[in-house]
Every structure is written in structure tokens, then in C-alpha cells.
Design a protein around this motif. Structure first.
Motif, short mmCIF file in Angstrom:
data_model
loop_
_atom_site.label_atom_id
_atom_site.label_comp_id
_atom_site.label_asym_id
_atom_site.label_seq_id
_atom_site.Cartn_x
_atom_site.Cartn_y
_atom_site.Cartn_z
N PRO A 361 9.49 48.15 0.24
CA PRO A 361 10.91 48.11 0.62
C PRO A 361 11.79 47.68 -0.55
O PRO A 361 11.31 47.11 -1.54
N LEU A 362 13.08 47.97 -0.39
CA LEU A 362 14.04 47.51 -1.40
C LEU A 362 13.98 45.98 -1.51
O LEU A 362 14.04 45.43 -2.62
N ALA A 363 13.87 45.34 -0.39
CA ALA A 363 13.81 43.87 -0.39
C ALA A 363 13.24 43.40 0.93
O ALA A 363 13.18 44.14 1.92
N GLN A 364 12.79 42.17 0.93
CA GLN A 364 12.47 41.47 2.17
C GLN A 364 13.46 40.32 2.29
O GLN A 364 13.71 39.61 1.30
N ALA A 365 14.05 40.19 3.43
CA ALA A 365 15.07 39.15 3.63
C ALA A 365 14.61 38.23 4.75
O ALA A 365 14.37 38.67 5.87
#
Length: 864
Positions: A361-365
Motif C-alpha cells: 500500500p501507499l501507506a499504513q495509517a
């Protein structure tokens, strides 16, 4: 009470009095002050009872309900919010006899126990609203004297908590000593009363003993008498309890009760009153005997001949199975089944993978478990390929935080924990930091001076004459254009020294073993042990509001009523620490070298998510951060629009981002956001079981993957800490919604702030505890749904059973009915509920399709 004789130890007598007061004061929970407002069940001590018994006890002590009154439940049945099937199942859940299919013969009519009880709930005359049974003698015999006592105590405690100058003269004086010294100077009291106070006992315990000796009651009756005085002003008692348990040596409930009973002794002339008259000797437990009107109403509804003595006897036997408290508990159970059905994670048709997907993924938040995070997470996942997780907002880093702005360190962790380390914010840019601190110090000095002049008994008029020409236009501008006023302030602020780049010293304050311990615990609890993205965002949350005494109630409960930014920064520092990563790899958690943890802050008023340390972003991740910022902006716009649709006072067609920004800056806005209104569920499991399901910001979402928690310690921590805090919040909102006059803080426009301890409604009265009405309702309509916390856990049953055996705090809440626990091992399983006989399936808890929108605050209100 047995009054000790002269040869009894005075110390023993005082200890006995303190014990009686302590027992009496358990009727109300400590009240947290405004600056660290922590949501908590105001009647938490009643949780030692079953929920049904607590309904009886709270009704008798407080005259308040833990559920809606029956007419409201019947209305909800009429409009379909409660179904007849839910009501039948609730009856069967609470009444063992109703589970039997055995047919009763009432004359020529055949009917089951369950059917008769259903008719009883729907047709019998409703009971009167609960009224407090305990009264003080003054309240019963001399209401005016009782009102004078309340007024005097409230005025005195307002001054004591607000630290009025005149009340501070006797340094080292406790509440009782200061009152004995100063109250005789109060000319509003009668001369004989002032004289009586002057000659009262020097110890508060002795003063209480003197008062009790005049009544000559036994210990049990005397404790009820003290309890009646505690409950006469529950708000002030709760504030004094909190001050005492947090180390304020001046305050004690014993002193408060001594003041009250001494005044009563001096003011009350008529002492011809018995414990029975005062409600101190309650009726012995006896089976509920149904009245004739109830029997006849149910008989008519059943179509039987109520004139037949045999039929009446049969009806009476069945109706005696439930008393008014039982009826309310059944209604509440039926009411909650609808909420549970709407919020339960769906049953998957096939077993779904829990681990990371193939595409990075682009990021994990990682967001706080706070229900407000559910909405922004949903929009973030829609806006881009971003994985989100839920975790307690202090990120398993229990710290005290000392800001570079100065001031004492504040505990930034749940109140259940004690911070072990103090983390300090500092900067290598010494000179800019010093200039910024000087600017803040100047501002603080100016505000302090202004405050002292404003609050002095002499100077306010002079202040108005000299500064009114300047303050008046400023107030007008601030009122007409709050956003413009804020923008002007920000522009002026940029002309002054600004805050330089700072960092925390978490890697210094905590040794390597601690950092590894915290990091591993957090990652395993949230199930993030593999598949790391290049960016992992740790998003704390806060609420930026203006002129709101209850601002801390909108901050992060996991951070002790403060914003979560310091914890997010400290946690990111720990996760990026190379030695920590090396040790984590040795323990099976390999964080890729290109994974960067970044700290962020989610403003729950505007939904803006901003990175907290942009200066710490390396060039290698600059493009990723830029793309992520754009995603945050899209998610903000979407979620702000969704929230604005249910916020009171929003103009049709208003730009959501601008409107929420206005609410942040408007000092007259009483609805900057809805806070945690609507909270109803606590869901523990992988995000896959709730992803794509609109939960309407009504669920605490804690990520959990049993495979990442091999010994089950993570699950134990989740259910004994975050779930407990969630239950506190849930109970606080329910109490404020159901009994706003007793357990709520009343309308915001009437608030009169008392120092930092709390608010009054108008000029005087009892200190208001709980949440303002604007946190749970609009106008005369309630918005918050007062349901007990519905807990859903996806985890192995062997772990849950072990927890229910070993964790008393969890077992008590479940077994005594203060929360409802449901569980399953896999997402293809149906939910099982823990009940009196262990785990049972609930066939009516049908799975909800993933694309079904949850009831929002708007349509909840419409349903009423």
C-alpha cells in the motif's frame, strides 16, 4: 450508630466515622476537572451489582434511571426501532420461565409465560418515574433550611476550588479548618449558627459524631444518613472525592459531610423524624406483587376473564416474575439487540486472508480506536490504497510529556496507567527556541495579568472603562467573522518568533529494553508484524476548539484527556530507532529498511490530518509524503461533508472544509463536533471484518490478529485496558443522555465555569458532572443512543475463556450485564454471546451485508 463511650479510643472513633463516610461516598464517582476531563460511569461503584439490581439501587439513591422510561420504549416499539421479536427474545433472556413452551390455561385461553409477559410489557400501566428514597432530615422537615445548606456549601466550595484569595489565607488549612475559621464571619448566617460553627469540634470526624449522637441511630441507619448528605449535592461530592484521591490534602469528603451535618444541626429545629420517614430503612426484598390494575390490563389484552379468581391467580403468578427494574432491563435488552444487529461485523461467505496483500500500500495509517476515527479511516481507504489500523491513541507509550513551551510535565496515557518516563521536547536551534519561549512567556504574563484584573473584586469596572474601547470592537469582529479573526491572529503570529523544529528525547528517556518492549507489544496487539508499507503513519488525535470549557472531553481519552501528538511522536521515534529494529528482528518482527514511521495529528473538528515533524522526512520519502498529503485532503473533504450533514446549524450547501474550520474558530459555537455521541460497540479483530461497512462513527475499532499474538497477552491487554476505557466512555454518555439533570452538565449557554473544577448552571447550585447536553442531544431531542457497550471479539475461545476466568474486571462487567460480549474464532463463524450458561448462538443476530449503511445520528433521530 453506637456512640463510643468516653473511654473508647478517639482515634478509633474517628477511623470508624471516616469508614462510614467512605462507604456513603461510593454512591457517586470522582469527578475529573475540566482540564483533564475523563469520561467515566458516574455510578461506577454500582457496577459491583448486576445491571438489573443497579437499576433499582440507582433509582432509590439518585432518583435516576439507567434506561429509558417504559413509555419511551413503547414508543420505540411503535416506530419499529424495537421489534416484537427482539422483545420476545429479551424476555426469554431474562426470565427462565419464559423459555419454556409450557402452556398455561387461563380459563378457556391457552397462553405461555413469554406471551403473557410480552402483553405485560406492552399493556400494563407504567410505573412512576424513579424518585430518590433517601432524604436528609432538613430536606424532609425544613426545605428552606435544606436549600440554605446547599447554597452555603456550594458557595463555599466554589471559592475553595477557584482558590479565591480570601480562602487561601490560612496556608495548610484543610477544608474543615478553613470553614470553621471563616464561616463565622459570614453575616448571611444567623448569629446562633455562626456561634455554633465557632464552637464546633476541631476535627470533622468529631463534628459528625456529635451530629450522629443527637439522632441516636445504629450504624446502618447512620450510614444511610451520611449517604443522604453525600447525595444531596453529588456534583460537589464527586469533585471533592477526586481532589482527595489525587493528593489534595485540603479536601476530604469527611470535611464536606461534617460541614453539612453541622449546619443542619444548627438550623433544624424539628427533629421529630424517624428513619422510616427518611427512607433509611428500605423494604425487605420480596417478590413483586402485581397490582389489580396490572392484572386487569394484561388480562384484557390476553382476552381472558379477569373476574375469574383462578385466572387472576394464574396471571398474578406470572406477573410476579418481573418487577419494575426487571421490566426496564428487558426493554433495554430488546433495545440493544437492534444496535448490535446493525453494528455486528458480517459473517464472511468464505475464510478471508488476514495477512498483507501482495501489493504494497501507499501507506499504513494507525488511528486511535476512538469512534471518530472510523469515519476518517473509511474515507482514507476509499481515497487511495491505504491500509488503516486501530490502536489506543497513546500507542502503548505511557509517558509524561514536558513541552518545549514550558510548564509541568503532564501524564499522557490512560488514567489506568502510571507513566514511568518523562519525555521532553527540545530543539537544537537554541536561539530561535529561546525567542519563541520568551514570546510565549510574555503572552502568558499578559493573560495572567488580564485574568487577575478581571477576576479581582475591585478592578473589573476599571478594566472595562480603560480597555473596553479596545476589547469591544475585537469581540464584535470575533463574533461576526470567527474564521477571519483566527486568520488575522495567525498572520500576526507569523510576524513574531515562531516555534523551531523540535524533537522528543524518547530514545534517551527510555532504555533499549523498554523501547523494544513497547514496540513489540504495540505491533503484536495491532497485528502489524509483516507487510510494512514504506510509510506507517501514527495518527494521534485532538480537537482544536475555541472557548469550550469541555475541550478536554473532545481530546484523546487514551492520553488522559490530552491530544495524542506527543505519544505519536514518541512512538514514531521508537519505531524508527535502529537498535530497536534490530532487537525486534531477533524477536521475529522485521521492519524493512525503507519503512519510515511518521507522527501525525487528526483534528476531529476539521478532519485535517497533518504530519507533526515534516522536518524529519528524508528526501527518499518526500514523494510518498506528498502523495499521502493529497490523500489526506481528499479524505478530509469527504468525511467533513458526511459529518456536516448531521451537525446542527450547518447551512445547506456550505463548503464542508470551510464550515468545519469556522466551527473550530467560533467562540460561540456549541456544536464544534459530535464527540463520541452514538458510541455503542467495541470491535476487536482485523480490519478486514469491518472494512467497507459504514459503522456511522459508532464503534471503537481495535485491530487484532490472533496469529500475531501467540501467547494471548495482547488480547488480555486490549480487554483489560482499552475496552475498560471504552466502557467508561459508553457509560458516561449513556448517563448524561438518560439523566441529564442528575448526571449531565446541562446546556452550554448556561455554563458558569468554576476555576478548572467544573461548571455550574447559572449563578449557583450543585456542580454539574457529566457531559453537556450539546454532547448528546439537540433542542429537546436526544441524539445519543444509550445502549450498553456491545463488544465483538474475533479470537480463539480458549483465550477468551481463560481471560474470563482470570480477569475479574472483565468477568464482572460481562457476567453482571454491564457489557455484552460476543465472539467468534473466524470471520466465517457466527457470533456467539456469553450468557448465564456460557457461549450461545444468537440466531437473530443475522449478518449485515457489507455495503449496508449503518444508522447515523441523523437517521437515528429521524426514527424517533
Amino acid at each position: 450508630m453506637t456512640v463510643p463511650s468516653l473511654h473508647d479510643s478517639v482515634l478509633e472513633q474517628r477511623a470508624a466515622i471516616r469508614g462510614m463516610v467512605a462507604a456513603a461516598s461510593r454512591a457517586i464517582s470522582p469527578h475529573y476537572p475540566l482540564e483533564t476531563f475523563i469520561a467515566r460511569n458516574p455510578v461506577a461503584d454500582y457496577e459491583r451489582l448486576s445491571f438489573e439490581d443497579a437499576i433499582r439501587a440507582v433509582a432509590a439513591d439518585h432518583g435516576a434511571g439507567l434506561t429509558f422510561p417504559e413509555p419511551v420504549f413503547r414508543h420505540l416499539l411503535g416506530v419499529g426501532r424495537i421489534t416484537a421479536d427482539d422483545l420476545r427474545r429479551a424476555i426469554a433472556f431474562h426470565v427462565a420461565e419464559a423459555r419454556s413452551p409450557r402452556i398455561l390455561c387461563c380459563g378457556e385461553t391457552e397462553v405461555t409465560v413469554g406471551e403473557l409477559l410480552l402483553l405485560d410489557l406492552c399493556h400494563a400501566p407504567v410505573d412512576a418515574s424513579p424518585r430518590p428514597a433517601l432524604q436528609t432530615p432538613a430536606a424532609l422537615r425544613a426545605p428552606k433550611a435544606h436549600a440554605r445548606i446547599d447554597e452555603h456549601i456550594g458557595r463555599w466550595l466554589s471559592a475553595a476550588f477557584a482558590e479565591a484569595t480570601w480562602a487561601r489565607r490560612g496556608e495548610g488549612d484543610g477544608l474543615w479548618e478553613a470553614w470553621r475559621r471563616l464561616a463565622p464571619l459570614d453575616l448571611r448566617l444567623l448569629r446562633r449558627v455562626r456561634s455554633g460553627i465557632r464552637w464546633s469540634a476541631t476535627h470533622p470526624e468529631d463534628a459528625i459524631a456529635d451530629a450522629l449522637s443527637q439522632w441516636g441511630w445504629d450504624d446502618a441507619t447512620a450510614t444511610q444518613y451520611l449517604r443522604a448528605h453525600v447525595l444531596a449535592q453529588p456534583g460537589w461530592t464527586a469533585a471533592v472525592r477526586h481532589a482527595a484521591v489525587t493528593g489534595d490534602a485540603r479536601m476530604s469528603v469527611t470535611a464536606l459531610v461534617a460541614m453539612r451535618v453541622t449546619l443542619e444541626s444548627l438550623l433544624l429545629a424539628d427533629r421529630d423524624v424517624s428513619p422510616e420517614d427518611l427512607g433509611y430503612l428500605g423494604p425487605a426484598d420480596a417478590p413483586a406483587v402485581p397490582g389489580d390494575d396490572r392484572i386487569e390490563a394484561v388480562g384484557r389484552a390476553a382476552g381472558v376473564d379477569v373476574a375469574d379468581p383462578v385466572v387472576r391467580q394464574a396471571l398474578a403468578r406470572v406477573l410476579s416474575l418481573v418487577d419494575p427494574a426487571s421490566r426496564r432491563a428487558i426493554w433495554q435488552e430488546a433495545y440493544e439487540r437492534g444496535a448490535a444487529r446493525r453494528l455486528a461485523p458480517a459473517v464472511a461467505p468464505v475464510l478471508r486472508p488476514v495477512g498483507p496483500s501482495a501489493e504494497r500500500p501507499l501507506a499504513q495509517a494507525v488511528f486511535c480506536i476512538d469512534p471518530r476515527s472510523e469515519g476518517i479511516r473509511r474515507h482514507l481507504e476509499t481515497a487511495a490504497h491505504v491500509e488503516t489500523l486501530g490502536f489506543a491513541g497513546f500507542f502503548a507509550v505511557p509517558i509524561s510529556f514536558r513541552s518545549a513551551a514550558g510548564g509541568p510535565a503532564v501524564a499522557s496515557c490512560p488514567v489506568l496507567l502510571t507513566p514511568r518516563r518523562t519525555v521532553t521536547e527540545s530543539s537544537s536551534d537554541r536561539e530561535p527556541l529561546a525567542r519563541w519561549q520568551q514570546r510565549l512567556a510574555g503572552g502568558h504574563a499578559l493573560r495572567d495579568t488580564f485574568g487577575r484584573v478581571k477576576e479581582s473584586t475591585i478592578t473589573p469596572f476599571a478594566l472595562a472603562e480603560t480597555a473596553g474601547w479596545l476589547m469591544g470592537p475585537a469581540m464584535a469582529a470575533r463574533t461576526v467573522s470567527p474564521a477571519g479573526w483566527r486568520a488575522l491572529g495567525e498572520r500576526l503570529g507569523r510576524l513574531l518568533p515562531t516555534k523551531p523544529a523540535t524533537r522528543l528525547d524518547a530514545d534517551v528517556a527510555m532504555d533499549l529494553d523498554e523501547r523494544v518492549l513497547y514496540a513489540e507489544a504495540a505491533l503484536r496487539m495491532m497485528g502489524l508484524v509483516e507487510g510494512f508499507a514504506r510509510l506507517v503513519v501514527l495518527a494521534g488525535h485532538g480537537a482544536e476548539v475555541t472557548n469550550n470549557p469541555y475541550a478536554s472531553a473532545l481530546q484523546c481519552g487514551a492520553c488522559g484527556g490530552h491530544e495524542g501528538a506527543p505519544n505519536a511522536r514518541a512512538a514514531a521515534l521508537v519505531f524508527n530507532d535502529p537498535p530497536t529494529r534490530t532487537r525486534l528482528a531477533e524477536r521475529g518482527i522485521r521492519i524493512p529498511d525503507d519503512t519510515l514511521f511518521v507522527a501525525a495529528q487528526h483534528d476531529t473538528v476539521t478532519d485535517a490530518v497533518r504530519l507533526l515533524e515534516p522536518w524529519a522526512i528524508p528526501a527518499t520519502h518526500a514523494d510518498d509524503v506528498e502523495r499521502l498529503d493529497a490523500v489526506f485532503d481528499r479524505a478530509r473533504a469527504g468525511h467533513a461533508a458526511e459529518r456536516l450533514a448531521v451537525l446542527p446549524g450547518a447551512a445547506a450547501g456550505a463548503d464542508p472544509v470551510r464550515e468545519t474550520a469556522r466551527r473550530r474558530a467560533d467562540w460561540a459555537e456549541v456544536y464544534p463536533e459530535w464527540g463520541l455521541a452514538g458510541n455503542a460497540a467495541f470491535i476487536v479483530g482485523p480490519r478486514s471484518i469491518t472494512a467497507g461497512h459504514d459503522l456511522g462513527r459508532r464503534a471503537f475499532l481495535h485491530s487484532y490478529d490472533a496469529a500475531a499474538d501467540p501467547d494471548g497477552s495482547g488480547l488480555e491487554t486490549i480487554l483489560t485496558a482499552p475496552m475498560i476505557v471504552a466502557q467508561w466512555i459508553n457509560a458516561q454518555y449513556a448517563a448524561s443522555a438518560l439523566s441529564p439533570d442528575r448526571f449531565g452538565a446541562g446546556p452550554k449557554p448556561l455554563h458558569n465555569v468554576v476555576g478548572t473544577v467544573g461548571v455550574l448552571s447559572g449563578y449557583g447550585g450543585d456542580l454539574r458532572i457529566g457531559l453537556p447536553w450539546q454532547s448528546v442531544g439537540v433542542g429537546c431531542e436526544l441524539v445519543h443512543e444509550p445502549v450498553r457497550l456491545q463488544v465483538f471479539v474475533q479470537a480463539p475461545f480458549v483465550r477468551l475463556n481463560h481471560l474470563l476466568e482470570s480477569a475479574e474486571v472483565v468477568r464482572d462487567l460481562v457476567v453482571k450485564g454491564w457489557i455484552t460480549l460476543r465472539a467468534r474464532e473466524h470471520d466465517t463463524d457466527r457470533w456467539l454471546r456469553f450468557g448465564p450458561y456460557g457461549w450461545v448462538e444468537e440466531p437473530d443476530l443475522a449478518p449485515v451485508p457489507a455495503d449496508t449503511p449503518a444508522p447515523t445520528l441523523e437517521n437515528l433521530e429521524a426514527s424517533r
